[in-house]
Motif scaffolding. Structure first.
Motif, mmCIF file in Angstrom:
data_model
loop_
_atom_site.group_PDB
_atom_site.id
_atom_site.type_symbol
_atom_site.label_atom_id
_atom_site.label_comp_id
_atom_site.label_asym_id
_atom_site.label_seq_id
_atom_site.Cartn_x
_atom_site.Cartn_y
_atom_site.Cartn_z
ATOM 1 N N UNK A 72 0.802 -1.226 0.000
ATOM 2 C CA UNK A 72 0.000 0.000 0.000
ATOM 3 C C UNK A 72 0.836 1.278 0.000
ATOM 4 N N UNK A 73 0.150 2.385 -0.271
ATOM 5 C CA UNK A 73 0.698 3.712 -0.053
ATOM 6 C C UNK A 73 1.847 4.106 -0.955
ATOM 7 N N UNK A 74 2.621 5.078 -0.463
ATOM 8 C CA UNK A 74 3.733 5.613 -1.238
ATOM 9 C C UNK A 74 4.791 4.560 -1.515
ATOM 10 N N UNK A 75 5.013 3.667 -0.553
ATOM 11 C CA UNK A 75 5.997 2.607 -0.794
ATOM 12 C C UNK A 75 5.527 1.686 -1.912
ATOM 13 N N UNK A 76 4.242 1.380 -1.949
ATOM 14 C CA UNK A 76 3.725 0.555 -3.023
ATOM 15 C C UNK A 76 3.935 1.191 -4.383
ATOM 16 N N UNK A 77 3.710 2.491 -4.472
ATOM 17 C CA UNK A 77 3.937 3.198 -5.740
ATOM 18 C C UNK A 77 5.411 3.164 -6.110
ATOM 19 N N UNK A 78 6.273 3.402 -5.120
ATOM 20 C CA UNK A 78 7.724 3.364 -5.373
ATOM 21 C C UNK A 78 8.157 1.969 -5.811
ATOM 22 N N UNK A 79 7.635 0.947 -5.121
ATOM 23 C CA UNK A 79 8.007 -0.425 -5.444
ATOM 24 C C UNK A 79 7.585 -0.791 -6.868
ATOM 25 N N UNK A 80 6.397 -0.365 -7.282
ATOM 26 C CA UNK A 80 5.944 -0.636 -8.652
ATOM 27 C C UNK A 80 6.845 0.024 -9.678
ATOM 28 N N UNK A 81 7.296 1.251 -9.383
ATOM 29 C CA UNK A 81 8.202 1.931 -10.321
ATOM 30 C C UNK A 81 9.537 1.197 -10.418
ATOM 31 N N UNK A 82 10.000 0.665 -9.305
ATOM 32 C CA UNK A 82 11.316 0.038 -9.283
ATOM 33 C C UNK A 82 11.318 -1.354 -9.904
ATOM 34 N N UNK A 83 10.347 -2.179 -9.545
ATOM 35 C CA UNK A 83 10.414 -3.591 -9.952
ATOM 36 C C UNK A 83 9.122 -4.126 -10.560
ATOM 37 N N UNK A 84 8.131 -3.250 -10.753
ATOM 38 C CA UNK A 84 6.838 -3.719 -11.241
ATOM 39 C C UNK A 84 6.928 -4.496 -12.546
#
Length: 209
Positions: A108-120
């Protein structure tokens, strides 16, 4: 302790788990594409050079095992298919399989968005691997670790597949300890799919990045 086959035995989590298992007198078979990457190999362990995609080599390694622990990378979807096939062929049921956080868009949240950008973009084969395993009749435990650190600690909490992922990071040693605990108590977390993180690490991204 049971007979344990470690697939991807040269990886950093797998090598820590191997040392923990050896300390508890597990009968280990270490399967690796490059055995030269293995360090501090227990004297009692059997080392097998091979690729998980090699059906015959994998089936031979699975034969006679009680538990298969897979800690792999890359084309995980195809590798999962080969592992399920080999375990069915050899009538081996217990599987511990490492994938990644984010395969269900569960962060969830900002970390989820960051994680998707990095390794999605890398996650579809990891999701497909989990789907293949869950669709099988195997007694599996799938682990989805957070971003990994080399911190010398065992400190983790778990979330289930249908729960939001917690935290941002976890130590490799913690994941290895969880694997070793499941192998020591194979009835722990049957047919489960678990997120693994260090408590109190909620943030917009891991602390080391």
């Amino acid at each position: 302790m049971p007979n344990v086959l470690v697939l991807g035995a040269g990886g950093r989590i797998a090598q820590q788990a191997t040392r923990m298992l050896a300390d508890n007198d597990a009968d280990l078979t270490l399967f690796a594409r490059d055995p030269g990457r293995l360090t501090d190999t227990p004297a009692s362990a059997r080392v097998v050079e091979g690729d998980v995609l090699d059906r015959d080599r994998l089936a031979d390694a699975v034969a006679g095992q009680d538990i298969v622990y897979a800690n792999l990378a890359g084309d995980l979807d195809v590798q999962a298919e080969r592992i399920v096939e080999a375990m069915r062929k050899q009538s081996v049921q217990r599987l511990i399989f490492i994938t990644s956080l984010g395969i269900y868009d569960e962060v969830p949240g900002a970390f989820g968005e960051w994680n998707r950008r990095q390794i999605g973009g890398m996650l579809p084969p990891y999701r497909a691997a989990a789907d293949t395993i869950e669709a099988s009749s195997l007694d599996y435990t799938i682990l989805r670790p957070a971003w990994l650190t080399d911190t010398d600690e065992v400190d983790y909490e778990l979330t289930h597949k249908d729960e939001p992922f917690k935290g941002t990071e976890v130590s490799r040693k913690s994941v290895a300890a969880l694997v070793a605990d499941i192998i020591a108590s194979p009835d722990l977390w049957p047919r489960s799919n678990l997120g693994v993180n260090k408590p109190g690490t909620d943030s917009d991204k891991p602390s080391f990045l």
